[in-house]
Design a protein around this motif. Sequence first.
Motif, PDB file in Angstrom:
ATOM      1  N   PRO A   1       0.687  -1.149   0.041  1.00 14.62           N
ATOM      2  CA  PRO A   1      -0.136   0.074   0.030  1.00 14.62           C
ATOM      3  C   PRO A   1       1.047   1.330  -0.078  1.00 14.62           C
ATOM      4  CG  PRO A   1      -1.008  -1.518   1.600  1.00 14.62           C
ATOM      5  CD  PRO A   1       0.436  -1.993   0.888  1.00 14.62           C
ATOM      6  N   VAL A   2       1.772   1.399   0.528  1.00 18.61           N
ATOM      7  CA  VAL A   2       2.849   2.347   0.732  1.00 18.61           C
ATOM      8  C   VAL A   2       3.438   2.699  -0.614  1.00 18.61           C
ATOM      9  CG1 VAL A   2       4.872   3.282   1.543  1.00 18.61           C
ATOM     10  CG2 VAL A   2       3.388   2.057   3.102  1.00 18.61           C
ATOM     11  N   MET A   3       4.117   1.540  -1.373  1.00 21.19           N
ATOM     12  CA  MET A   3       4.291   1.925  -2.583  1.00 21.19           C
ATOM     13  C   MET A   3       3.494   2.337  -3.830  1.00 21.19           C
ATOM     14  SD  MET A   3       7.671   1.757  -2.571  1.00 21.19           S
ATOM     15  CE  MET A   3       8.843   0.766  -1.658  1.00 21.19           C
ATOM     16  N   LEU A   4       2.110   1.655  -3.481  1.00 17.05           N
ATOM     17  CA  LEU A   4       1.006   2.127  -4.484  1.00 17.05           C
ATOM     18  C   LEU A   4       0.784   3.728  -4.158  1.00 17.05           C
ATOM     19  CD1 LEU A   4      -1.296  -0.890  -4.379  1.00 17.05           C
ATOM     20  CD2 LEU A   4       0.165   0.033  -6.462  1.00 17.05           C
ATOM     21  N   ALA A   5       0.532   3.910  -2.737  1.00 20.32           N
ATOM     22  CA  ALA A   5       0.306   5.538  -2.636  1.00 20.32           C
ATOM     23  C   ALA A   5       1.570   6.447  -2.916  1.00 20.32           C
ATOM     24  CB  ALA A   5       0.113   5.584  -0.995  1.00 20.32           C
ATOM     25  N   ALA A   6       2.838   5.927  -3.276  1.00 14.08           N
ATOM     26  CA  ALA A   6       3.777   6.879  -3.658  1.00 14.08           C
ATOM     27  C   ALA A   6       3.908   6.764  -5.415  1.00 14.08           C
ATOM     28  CB  ALA A   6       4.971   6.302  -3.150  1.00 14.08           C
ATOM     29  N   GLY A   7       2.944   6.211  -5.798  1.00 17.64           N
ATOM     30  CA  GLY A   7       3.073   6.250  -7.399  1.00 17.64           C
ATOM     31  C   GLY A   7       3.533   5.165  -8.050  1.00 17.64           C
ATOM     32  N   TYR A   8       4.021   3.998  -7.233  1.00 20.40           N
ATOM     33  CA  TYR A   8       4.759   2.752  -7.981  1.00 20.40           C
ATOM     34  C   TYR A   8       3.335   1.924  -8.029  1.00 20.40           C
ATOM     35  CZ  TYR A   8       8.721   5.547  -6.141  1.00 20.40           C
ATOM     36  OH  TYR A   8       9.575   6.357  -5.779  1.00 20.40           O
ATOM     37  N   ASP A   9       4.113   0.513  -8.372  1.00 15.84           N
ATOM     38  CA  ASP A   9       3.279  -0.592  -8.391  1.00 15.84           C
ATOM     39  C   ASP A   9       3.477  -1.710  -7.627  1.00 15.84           C
ATOM     40  OD1 ASP A   9       5.466  -1.457  -9.401  1.00 15.84           O
ATOM     41  OD2 ASP A   9       4.633  -2.003 -11.614  1.00 15.84           O
ATOM     42  N   THR A  10       2.664  -2.630  -7.404  1.00 18.16           N
ATOM     43  CA  THR A  10       3.056  -3.863  -6.819  1.00 18.16           C
ATOM     44  C   THR A  10       4.164  -4.464  -6.808  1.00 18.16           C
ATOM     45  OG1 THR A  10       1.613  -5.136  -8.054  1.00 18.16           O
ATOM     46  CG2 THR A  10       0.514  -4.382  -6.300  1.00 18.16           C
ATOM     47  N   VAL A  11       4.782  -4.738  -8.155  1.00 13.42           N
ATOM     48  CA  VAL A  11       5.902  -5.190  -8.792  1.00 13.42           C
ATOM     49  C   VAL A  11       7.027  -4.398  -7.694  1.00 13.42           C
ATOM     50  CG1 VAL A  11       7.524  -5.759 -10.607  1.00 13.42           C
ATOM     51  CG2 VAL A  11       5.114  -5.887 -10.880  1.00 13.42           C
ATOM     52  N   THR A  12       7.165  -3.203  -7.488  1.00 14.45           N
ATOM     53  CA  THR A  12       8.203  -2.303  -6.946  1.00 14.45           C
ATOM     54  C   THR A  12       8.154  -2.941  -5.307  1.00 14.45           C
ATOM     55  OG1 THR A  12       7.744  -0.485  -8.452  1.00 14.45           O
ATOM     56  CG2 THR A  12       9.077  -0.383  -6.202  1.00 14.45           C
ATOM     57  N   ALA A  13       7.060  -3.019  -4.706  1.00 15.44           N
ATOM     58  CA  ALA A  13       6.982  -3.437  -3.549  1.00 15.44           C
ATOM     59  C   ALA A  13       7.377  -4.912  -3.377  1.00 15.44           C
ATOM     60  CB  ALA A  13       5.528  -3.267  -2.812  1.00 15.44           C
ATOM     61  N   VAL A  14       6.965  -5.752  -4.121  1.00 13.01           N
ATOM     62  CA  VAL A  14       7.419  -7.142  -3.946  1.00 13.01           C
ATOM     63  C   VAL A  14       8.856  -7.423  -4.359  1.00 13.01           C
ATOM     64  CG1 VAL A  14       7.087  -9.593  -5.080  1.00 13.01           C
ATOM     65  CG2 VAL A  14       5.288  -8.056  -4.526  1.00 13.01           C
ATOM     66  N   ALA A  15       9.463  -6.523  -5.452  1.00 11.50           N
ATOM     67  CA  ALA A  15      10.876  -6.474  -5.669  1.00 11.50           C
ATOM     68  C   ALA A  15      11.799  -6.144  -4.519  1.00 11.50           C
ATOM     69  CB  ALA A  15      11.116  -5.868  -6.756  1.00 11.50           C
TER      70      ALA A  15
END
Length: 466
Positions: free
Chosen positions: A140-154
Amino acid sequence: MKKRKIPSSFTILFVLIALISIATYFVPAGSYELDENDSPIVGTYHRVESNPQGIAEVLTSPFEGLYDAIDVAAFILMVGGFLGIVMQTGAISVGIRRITEKFKGRESLMIIILTILFAIGGTTFGMAEETMAFYPLLIPVMLAAGYDTVTAVAVILFGSGVGVLASTVNPFATGIASGFAGVALGEGILLRLVLFIGFTVFAVTYILRYAKKIKQDPSKSIVYEQRAENDKHFSMDSGEEKLSFTKKDKLVLALFALTFIIMIYSVIPFSDLGITFLPTLSWWFMELSALFLVMGIVIGLVARMNEKDIVDNFVAGASDLIGVALIIGLSRAITVIMNNAMITDTILNYGENLLSGVGRSVFAVLCYIFYLPLSLLIPSTSALATLSMPIIAPLGDFSGVARSLIITAFQCACGLVNLITPTSGVVMGALSIGRISYGKWVKFMSVPLIVLFAVSVLAIAAGAVI
Protein backbone atom coordinates in the motif's frame (compact mmCIF):
# COMPACT_ATOMS: atom_id res chain seq x y z
CA MET A 1 -7.64 -32.38 -15.60
CA LYS A 2 -5.76 -31.97 -12.32
CA LYS A 3 -2.46 -30.12 -12.35
CA ARG A 4 0.38 -32.33 -11.20
CA LYS A 5 2.19 -31.14 -8.12
CA ILE A 6 5.94 -31.36 -7.70
CA PRO A 7 6.76 -33.80 -4.89
CA SER A 8 8.10 -32.43 -1.64
CA SER A 9 11.80 -32.53 -0.75
CA PHE A 10 11.06 -35.42 1.64
CA THR A 11 9.51 -37.53 -1.12
CA ILE A 12 12.32 -36.72 -3.53
CA LEU A 13 14.92 -37.70 -0.95
CA PHE A 14 13.13 -40.96 -0.12
CA VAL A 15 13.17 -41.84 -3.81
CA LEU A 16 16.86 -40.97 -4.04
CA ILE A 17 17.64 -43.11 -0.99
CA ALA A 18 15.86 -46.05 -2.59
CA LEU A 19 17.70 -45.54 -5.90
CA ILE A 20 21.08 -45.24 -4.17
CA SER A 21 20.45 -48.41 -2.17
CA ILE A 22 19.69 -50.26 -5.40
CA ALA A 23 22.86 -48.81 -6.94
CA THR A 24 24.95 -50.34 -4.15
CA TYR A 25 24.27 -53.75 -5.70
CA PHE A 26 25.80 -52.69 -9.02
CA VAL A 27 28.40 -49.99 -8.30
CA PRO A 28 31.78 -51.49 -7.34
CA ALA A 29 33.06 -50.74 -3.84
CA GLY A 30 36.36 -48.95 -3.48
CA SER A 31 38.47 -46.73 -1.29
CA TYR A 32 41.08 -43.97 -1.40
CA GLU A 33 44.00 -43.47 0.92
CA LEU A 34 43.64 -40.22 2.89
CA ASP A 35 46.13 -37.49 3.70
CA GLU A 36 46.60 -35.79 7.07
CA ASN A 37 43.54 -33.60 6.36
CA ASP A 38 41.36 -36.64 5.58
CA SER A 39 41.24 -35.66 1.91
CA PRO A 40 41.47 -38.39 -0.75
CA ILE A 41 44.90 -38.78 -2.35
CA VAL A 42 44.83 -38.75 -6.14
CA GLY A 43 45.82 -42.07 -7.71
CA THR A 44 45.35 -44.21 -4.59
CA TYR A 45 41.89 -45.59 -5.40
CA HIS A 46 41.56 -49.37 -5.14
CA ARG A 47 38.70 -51.87 -5.14
CA VAL A 48 37.44 -53.42 -1.87
CA GLU A 49 34.86 -56.06 -0.98
CA SER A 50 31.31 -55.12 -1.93
CA ASN A 51 28.79 -54.35 0.83
CA PRO A 52 25.32 -53.71 -0.71
CA GLN A 53 22.68 -52.06 1.46
CA GLY A 54 19.36 -53.82 1.99
CA ILE A 55 15.98 -52.79 3.40
CA ALA A 56 17.14 -52.84 7.01
CA GLU A 57 20.06 -50.50 6.21
CA VAL A 58 17.78 -48.20 4.22
CA LEU A 59 15.29 -47.91 7.08
CA THR A 60 17.94 -47.12 9.68
CA SER A 61 20.07 -44.82 7.50
CA PRO A 62 18.05 -41.62 8.21
CA PHE A 63 18.56 -42.09 11.95
CA GLU A 64 22.25 -42.77 11.50
CA GLY A 65 22.41 -39.71 9.27
CA LEU A 66 20.69 -37.54 11.85
CA TYR A 67 23.03 -38.90 14.52
CA ASP A 68 26.04 -37.99 12.37
CA ALA A 69 24.67 -34.50 11.74
CA ILE A 70 23.17 -33.83 15.17
CA ASP A 71 25.36 -30.75 15.67
CA VAL A 72 23.97 -29.18 12.49
CA ALA A 73 20.39 -30.15 13.35
CA ALA A 74 20.70 -28.75 16.88
CA PHE A 75 22.13 -25.52 15.50
CA ILE A 76 19.18 -25.15 13.11
CA LEU A 77 16.71 -25.67 15.97
CA MET A 78 18.50 -23.08 18.13
CA VAL A 79 18.37 -20.54 15.29
CA GLY A 80 14.67 -21.30 14.89
CA GLY A 81 14.03 -20.79 18.59
CA PHE A 82 15.99 -17.54 18.55
CA LEU A 83 13.99 -16.23 15.56
CA GLY A 84 10.76 -17.36 17.21
CA ILE A 85 11.40 -15.11 20.20
CA VAL A 86 12.64 -12.18 18.09
CA MET A 87 9.65 -12.28 15.73
CA GLN A 88 7.24 -12.55 18.66
CA THR A 89 8.57 -9.29 20.16
CA GLY A 90 7.29 -7.50 17.06
CA ALA A 91 10.43 -5.34 16.98
CA ILE A 92 11.33 -6.23 13.39
CA SER A 93 7.80 -5.55 12.12
CA VAL A 94 7.61 -2.27 14.02
CA GLY A 95 11.06 -1.30 12.76
CA ILE A 96 10.04 -1.85 9.14
CA ARG A 97 6.77 0.01 9.72
CA ARG A 98 8.69 2.86 11.31
CA ILE A 99 10.92 3.14 8.27
CA THR A 100 7.95 3.23 5.88
CA GLU A 101 6.33 6.00 7.91
CA LYS A 102 9.51 8.03 8.34
CA PHE A 103 10.33 8.02 4.65
CA LYS A 104 6.83 8.71 3.36
CA GLY A 105 7.27 11.14 0.51
CA ARG A 106 10.87 9.98 0.06
CA GLU A 107 10.05 6.50 -1.12
CA SER A 108 13.08 6.26 -3.41
CA LEU A 109 15.31 6.53 -0.34
CA MET A 110 13.08 4.03 1.42
CA ILE A 111 13.52 1.61 -1.49
CA ILE A 112 17.29 1.83 -1.05
CA ILE A 113 17.22 1.34 2.72
CA LEU A 114 14.67 -1.49 2.77
CA THR A 115 16.29 -3.40 -0.09
CA ILE A 116 19.62 -3.25 1.72
CA LEU A 117 18.01 -4.34 5.01
CA PHE A 118 16.28 -7.31 3.41
CA ALA A 119 19.52 -8.23 1.62
CA ILE A 120 21.35 -8.17 4.95
CA GLY A 121 18.65 -10.42 6.39
CA GLY A 122 19.13 -12.83 3.50
CA THR A 123 22.90 -12.99 3.72
CA THR A 124 23.03 -13.38 7.52
CA PHE A 125 20.16 -15.67 8.45
CA GLY A 126 18.58 -16.69 5.15
CA MET A 127 15.57 -14.39 5.50
CA ALA A 128 12.83 -15.92 3.35
CA GLU A 129 9.63 -17.11 5.02
CA GLU A 130 10.04 -14.29 7.56
CA THR A 131 9.43 -11.74 4.77
CA MET A 132 5.82 -12.78 4.21
CA ALA A 133 4.53 -10.44 6.91
CA PHE A 134 5.98 -7.37 5.17
CA TYR A 135 4.21 -7.55 1.81
CA PRO A 136 0.79 -6.35 3.06
CA LEU A 137 2.59 -3.49 4.81
CA LEU A 138 4.82 -2.27 1.99
CA ILE A 139 2.54 -2.71 -1.03
CA PRO A 140 0.00 0.00 0.00
CA VAL A 141 2.85 2.43 0.74
CA MET A 142 4.38 1.91 -2.71
CA LEU A 143 1.03 2.24 -4.47
CA ALA A 144 0.31 5.48 -2.60
CA ALA A 145 3.71 6.78 -3.71
CA GLY A 146 2.85 6.19 -7.38
CA TYR A 147 4.66 2.91 -7.85
CA ASP A 148 3.15 -0.54 -8.43
CA THR A 149 2.93 -3.87 -6.63
CA VAL A 150 5.93 -5.21 -8.54
CA THR A 151 8.12 -2.51 -6.98
CA ALA A 152 7.04 -3.49 -3.47
CA VAL A 153 7.45 -7.22 -4.07
CA ALA A 154 10.85 -6.65 -5.70
CA VAL A 155 12.14 -4.71 -2.69
CA ILE A 156 11.37 -7.64 -0.41
CA LEU A 157 11.73 -10.74 -2.61
CA PHE A 158 14.57 -9.56 -4.85
CA GLY A 159 16.28 -7.81 -1.93
CA SER A 160 16.29 -10.79 0.41
CA GLY A 161 16.95 -13.08 -2.56
CA VAL A 162 20.26 -11.47 -3.55
CA GLY A 163 21.26 -11.66 0.10
CA VAL A 164 20.65 -15.40 0.12
CA LEU A 165 22.35 -15.73 -3.26
CA ALA A 166 25.52 -14.18 -1.82
CA SER A 167 25.17 -15.71 1.63
CA THR A 168 28.09 -14.73 3.82
CA VAL A 169 27.17 -16.58 7.01
CA ASN A 170 23.62 -17.77 6.28
CA PRO A 171 23.32 -20.83 8.57
CA PHE A 172 20.80 -22.53 6.29
CA ALA A 173 23.05 -22.39 3.22
CA THR A 174 26.66 -21.50 3.98
CA GLY A 175 26.60 -22.95 7.50
CA ILE A 176 25.19 -26.37 6.61
CA ALA A 177 27.24 -26.62 3.41
CA SER A 178 30.43 -25.74 5.30
CA GLY A 179 29.67 -28.34 7.93
CA PHE A 180 29.28 -31.14 5.42
CA ALA A 181 32.17 -29.94 3.27
CA GLY A 182 34.42 -29.99 6.33
CA VAL A 183 35.54 -26.36 6.15
CA ALA A 184 35.17 -23.40 8.49
CA LEU A 185 32.19 -21.11 7.94
CA GLY A 186 34.52 -18.16 7.48
CA GLU A 187 36.49 -19.70 4.61
CA GLY A 188 35.66 -17.95 1.34
CA ILE A 189 33.84 -15.14 3.12
CA LEU A 190 35.79 -12.38 1.34
CA LEU A 191 34.57 -13.44 -2.11
CA ARG A 192 31.04 -13.88 -0.82
CA LEU A 193 31.16 -10.43 0.80
CA VAL A 194 32.28 -8.85 -2.48
CA LEU A 195 29.46 -10.64 -4.30
CA PHE A 196 26.98 -9.56 -1.65
CA ILE A 197 27.90 -5.89 -2.00
CA GLY A 198 27.89 -6.03 -5.79
CA PHE A 199 24.60 -7.92 -6.07
CA THR A 200 22.90 -5.66 -3.52
CA VAL A 201 24.00 -2.52 -5.36
CA PHE A 202 22.73 -4.04 -8.60
CA ALA A 203 19.36 -4.98 -7.05
CA VAL A 204 18.89 -1.49 -5.59
CA THR A 205 19.79 0.14 -8.92
CA TYR A 206 17.50 -2.11 -10.95
CA ILE A 207 14.51 -1.62 -8.64
CA LEU A 208 15.05 2.16 -8.49
CA ARG A 209 15.19 2.44 -12.29
CA TYR A 210 11.97 0.47 -12.65
CA ALA A 211 10.25 2.46 -9.88
CA LYS A 212 11.28 5.79 -11.43
CA LYS A 213 9.98 4.67 -14.82
CA ILE A 214 6.63 3.66 -13.33
CA LYS A 215 6.25 6.93 -11.45
CA GLN A 216 6.91 8.95 -14.58
CA ASP A 217 4.65 6.82 -16.76
CA PRO A 218 2.32 4.38 -14.93
CA SER A 219 1.49 2.66 -18.22
CA LYS A 220 5.01 1.20 -18.23
CA SER A 221 4.08 -1.04 -15.30
CA ILE A 222 3.92 -4.72 -16.19
CA VAL A 223 0.74 -4.90 -14.10
CA TYR A 224 -0.75 -1.63 -15.39
CA GLU A 225 -4.05 -3.24 -16.38
CA GLN A 226 -4.58 -4.11 -12.69
CA ARG A 227 -3.75 -0.62 -11.39
CA ALA A 228 -7.29 0.52 -10.50
CA GLU A 229 -8.14 -2.86 -9.00
CA ASN A 230 -4.91 -2.94 -6.99
CA ASP A 231 -5.40 0.60 -5.69
CA LYS A 232 -8.81 -0.43 -4.38
CA HIS A 233 -7.65 -3.78 -3.02
CA PHE A 234 -4.66 -2.35 -1.16
CA SER A 235 -6.31 0.85 0.03
CA MET A 236 -4.57 2.33 3.07
CA ASP A 237 -7.72 3.96 4.42
CA SER A 238 -8.02 1.42 7.19
CA GLY A 239 -7.69 3.78 10.14
CA GLU A 240 -4.87 1.65 11.52
CA GLU A 241 -2.96 3.33 14.32
CA LYS A 242 0.72 4.02 14.01
CA LEU A 243 2.89 1.81 16.13
CA SER A 244 5.44 3.49 18.36
CA PHE A 245 9.07 2.46 18.07
CA THR A 246 9.97 2.05 21.73
CA LYS A 247 13.35 1.85 23.45
CA LYS A 248 12.58 -1.81 24.05
CA ASP A 249 12.18 -2.39 20.29
CA LYS A 250 15.45 -0.59 19.59
CA LEU A 251 17.26 -2.68 22.20
CA VAL A 252 15.81 -5.90 20.80
CA LEU A 253 16.97 -4.98 17.28
CA ALA A 254 20.40 -4.01 18.64
CA LEU A 255 20.73 -7.40 20.36
CA PHE A 256 19.46 -9.12 17.21
CA ALA A 257 22.16 -7.40 15.16
CA LEU A 258 24.79 -8.06 17.84
CA THR A 259 24.06 -11.78 17.73
CA PHE A 260 24.93 -11.99 14.05
CA ILE A 261 27.92 -9.69 14.46
CA ILE A 262 29.28 -12.06 17.12
CA MET A 263 28.55 -15.06 14.90
CA ILE A 264 30.31 -13.45 11.93
CA TYR A 265 33.33 -12.51 14.03
CA SER A 266 33.56 -15.91 15.66
CA VAL A 267 33.80 -17.83 12.39
CA ILE A 268 36.29 -15.62 10.52
CA PRO A 269 39.76 -17.25 10.49
CA PHE A 270 41.73 -14.06 11.13
CA SER A 271 45.00 -15.93 11.58
CA ASP A 272 44.61 -17.58 8.16
CA LEU A 273 44.03 -14.13 6.64
CA GLY A 274 47.24 -12.82 8.15
CA ILE A 275 45.42 -10.69 10.72
CA THR A 276 47.26 -11.18 13.99
CA PHE A 277 45.94 -8.32 16.11
CA LEU A 278 42.47 -9.89 16.35
CA PRO A 279 41.98 -13.22 18.15
CA THR A 280 40.49 -16.10 16.15
CA LEU A 281 37.67 -17.74 18.11
CA SER A 282 37.15 -20.68 15.72
CA TRP A 283 33.60 -21.27 16.96
CA TRP A 284 31.58 -23.97 15.29
CA PHE A 285 28.08 -25.41 15.57
CA MET A 286 28.18 -26.22 19.27
CA GLU A 287 29.35 -22.74 20.30
CA LEU A 288 27.06 -21.03 17.79
CA SER A 289 24.09 -23.04 19.06
CA ALA A 290 24.84 -21.83 22.56
CA LEU A 291 25.10 -18.25 21.26
CA PHE A 292 21.61 -18.31 19.72
CA LEU A 293 20.14 -20.03 22.77
CA VAL A 294 21.57 -17.44 25.18
CA MET A 295 20.74 -14.44 23.00
CA GLY A 296 17.21 -15.72 22.47
CA ILE A 297 16.70 -15.84 26.24
CA VAL A 298 18.29 -12.39 26.67
CA ILE A 299 16.02 -10.87 24.02
CA GLY A 300 13.01 -12.51 25.62
CA LEU A 301 13.91 -10.97 28.98
CA VAL A 302 14.49 -7.55 27.40
CA ALA A 303 11.08 -7.82 25.75
CA ARG A 304 9.65 -8.54 29.24
CA MET A 305 8.42 -11.99 28.41
CA ASN A 306 7.80 -14.25 31.35
CA GLU A 307 9.43 -17.64 31.65
CA LYS A 308 6.51 -19.45 30.00
CA ASP A 309 6.40 -17.04 27.04
CA ILE A 310 10.13 -17.36 26.44
CA VAL A 311 9.95 -21.14 26.47
CA ASP A 312 6.76 -21.31 24.37
CA ASN A 313 8.06 -18.87 21.73
CA PHE A 314 11.44 -20.58 21.58
CA VAL A 315 9.85 -24.00 21.17
CA ALA A 316 7.42 -22.63 18.56
CA GLY A 317 10.29 -21.10 16.59
CA ALA A 318 12.30 -24.31 16.79
CA SER A 319 9.27 -26.35 15.73
CA ASP A 320 8.97 -24.22 12.59
CA LEU A 321 12.37 -25.57 11.56
CA ILE A 322 11.91 -29.16 12.72
CA GLY A 323 11.31 -30.09 9.09
CA VAL A 324 14.72 -28.67 8.19
CA ALA A 325 16.36 -30.62 11.01
CA LEU A 326 14.65 -33.84 9.91
CA ILE A 327 15.53 -33.31 6.28
CA ILE A 328 19.18 -32.99 7.29
CA GLY A 329 19.04 -36.51 8.70
CA LEU A 330 17.15 -37.78 5.68
CA SER A 331 19.59 -36.15 3.26
CA ARG A 332 22.55 -37.45 5.21
CA ALA A 333 21.07 -40.96 4.87
CA ILE A 334 22.19 -40.99 1.25
CA THR A 335 25.77 -40.36 2.32
CA VAL A 336 25.45 -43.00 5.05
CA ILE A 337 24.30 -45.63 2.55
CA MET A 338 27.03 -44.74 0.09
CA ASN A 339 29.74 -44.75 2.75
CA ASN A 340 28.58 -48.02 4.30
CA ALA A 341 28.45 -49.63 0.87
CA MET A 342 31.93 -48.22 0.11
CA ILE A 343 30.78 -46.68 -3.17
CA THR A 344 31.42 -43.02 -2.30
CA ASP A 345 35.07 -43.25 -3.26
CA THR A 346 34.13 -45.14 -6.42
CA ILE A 347 31.97 -42.21 -7.48
CA LEU A 348 34.80 -39.85 -6.58
CA ASN A 349 37.07 -41.94 -8.75
CA TYR A 350 34.63 -41.62 -11.66
CA GLY A 351 34.71 -37.89 -11.09
CA GLU A 352 38.50 -37.88 -10.87
CA ASN A 353 38.76 -39.67 -14.21
CA LEU A 354 36.08 -37.48 -15.80
CA LEU A 355 37.57 -34.22 -14.58
CA SER A 356 41.19 -35.12 -15.10
CA GLY A 357 42.78 -32.41 -17.18
CA VAL A 358 39.91 -29.99 -16.54
CA GLY A 359 41.18 -26.65 -15.29
CA ARG A 360 40.22 -25.27 -11.92
CA SER A 361 38.04 -22.53 -13.38
CA VAL A 362 36.19 -24.98 -15.64
CA PHE A 363 35.60 -27.33 -12.72
CA ALA A 364 34.25 -24.52 -10.50
CA VAL A 365 31.91 -23.25 -13.22
CA LEU A 366 30.69 -26.78 -13.95
CA CYS A 367 29.81 -27.14 -10.26
CA TYR A 368 27.77 -23.94 -10.47
CA ILE A 369 25.93 -25.10 -13.59
CA PHE A 370 25.36 -28.54 -12.01
CA TYR A 371 23.56 -26.93 -9.09
CA LEU A 372 21.13 -24.90 -11.22
CA PRO A 373 18.82 -27.76 -12.28
CA LEU A 374 19.37 -29.54 -8.97
CA SER A 375 18.03 -26.47 -7.15
CA LEU A 376 14.81 -26.69 -9.14
CA LEU A 377 14.39 -30.28 -8.00
CA ILE A 378 15.35 -29.58 -4.37
CA PRO A 379 14.63 -25.88 -3.57
CA SER A 380 15.61 -26.31 0.08
CA THR A 381 19.21 -25.07 0.43
CA SER A 382 19.68 -27.05 3.63
CA ALA A 383 18.49 -30.28 2.01
CA LEU A 384 20.57 -29.76 -1.11
CA ALA A 385 23.68 -28.85 0.88
CA THR A 386 23.34 -31.91 3.09
CA LEU A 387 22.70 -34.16 0.13
CA SER A 388 25.43 -32.98 -2.19
CA MET A 389 28.32 -31.45 -0.28
CA PRO A 390 29.80 -34.70 1.09
CA ILE A 391 30.11 -35.88 -2.52
CA ILE A 392 30.79 -32.72 -4.53
CA ALA A 393 33.23 -30.99 -2.16
CA PRO A 394 35.87 -33.77 -2.22
CA LEU A 395 35.81 -33.71 -6.04
CA GLY A 396 37.29 -30.23 -5.82
CA ASP A 397 40.35 -31.70 -4.15
CA PHE A 398 41.23 -33.49 -7.39
CA SER A 399 41.10 -30.28 -9.40
CA GLY A 400 42.74 -28.07 -6.81
CA VAL A 401 39.54 -26.08 -6.20
CA ALA A 402 38.95 -24.93 -2.64
CA ARG A 403 35.90 -26.47 -1.00
CA SER A 404 34.83 -23.00 0.12
CA LEU A 405 34.56 -21.98 -3.55
CA ILE A 406 32.35 -24.99 -4.27
CA ILE A 407 30.12 -23.79 -1.42
CA THR A 408 29.99 -20.35 -3.04
CA ALA A 409 29.05 -21.93 -6.37
CA PHE A 410 26.35 -23.97 -4.63
CA GLN A 411 24.72 -21.02 -2.85
CA CYS A 412 24.94 -18.73 -5.88
CA ALA A 413 23.15 -21.32 -8.00
CA CYS A 414 20.50 -22.04 -5.37
CA GLY A 415 19.97 -18.33 -4.73
CA LEU A 416 19.56 -17.58 -8.43
CA VAL A 417 17.01 -20.34 -8.98
CA ASN A 418 15.09 -19.46 -5.81
CA LEU A 419 14.41 -15.95 -7.15
CA ILE A 420 11.90 -17.40 -9.60
CA THR A 421 11.37 -21.11 -8.96
CA PRO A 422 7.69 -22.11 -8.83
CA THR A 423 8.62 -24.83 -6.33
CA SER A 424 9.32 -22.16 -3.69
CA GLY A 425 6.44 -21.33 -1.37
CA VAL A 426 8.10 -17.99 -0.64
CA VAL A 427 8.10 -16.94 -4.30
CA MET A 428 4.59 -18.10 -5.05
CA GLY A 429 3.24 -16.73 -1.77
CA ALA A 430 4.76 -13.31 -2.43
CA LEU A 431 3.35 -13.19 -5.95
CA SER A 432 -0.06 -14.22 -4.65
CA ILE A 433 -0.09 -11.43 -2.06
CA GLY A 434 1.10 -8.91 -4.66
CA ARG A 435 -1.44 -10.16 -7.22
CA ILE A 436 1.35 -10.67 -9.78
CA SER A 437 1.23 -13.53 -12.26
CA TYR A 438 4.21 -15.86 -12.35
CA GLY A 439 4.87 -15.05 -16.01
CA LYS A 440 5.06 -11.32 -15.33
CA TRP A 441 7.46 -11.83 -12.43
CA VAL A 442 9.74 -13.91 -14.66
CA LYS A 443 9.58 -11.13 -17.24
CA PHE A 444 10.56 -8.55 -14.63
CA MET A 445 13.43 -10.73 -13.41
CA SER A 446 14.74 -11.75 -16.84
CA VAL A 447 17.48 -9.10 -17.04
CA PRO A 448 18.61 -9.56 -13.39
CA LEU A 449 18.82 -13.32 -13.90
CA ILE A 450 21.13 -12.91 -16.89
CA VAL A 451 23.32 -10.37 -15.08
CA LEU A 452 23.52 -12.38 -11.86
CA PHE A 453 24.30 -15.56 -13.79
CA ALA A 454 27.08 -13.92 -15.80
CA VAL A 455 28.68 -12.22 -12.80
CA SER A 456 28.47 -15.40 -10.72
CA VAL A 457 30.21 -17.43 -13.42
CA LEU A 458 32.97 -14.86 -13.80
CA ALA A 459 33.46 -14.53 -10.02
CA ILE A 460 33.57 -18.30 -9.49
CA ALA A 461 35.96 -18.80 -12.40
CA ALA A 462 38.23 -16.04 -11.10
CA GLY A 463 38.02 -17.38 -7.55
CA ALA A 464 39.37 -20.73 -8.74
CA VAL A 465 42.63 -19.26 -10.01
CA ILE A 466 43.28 -16.59 -7.39
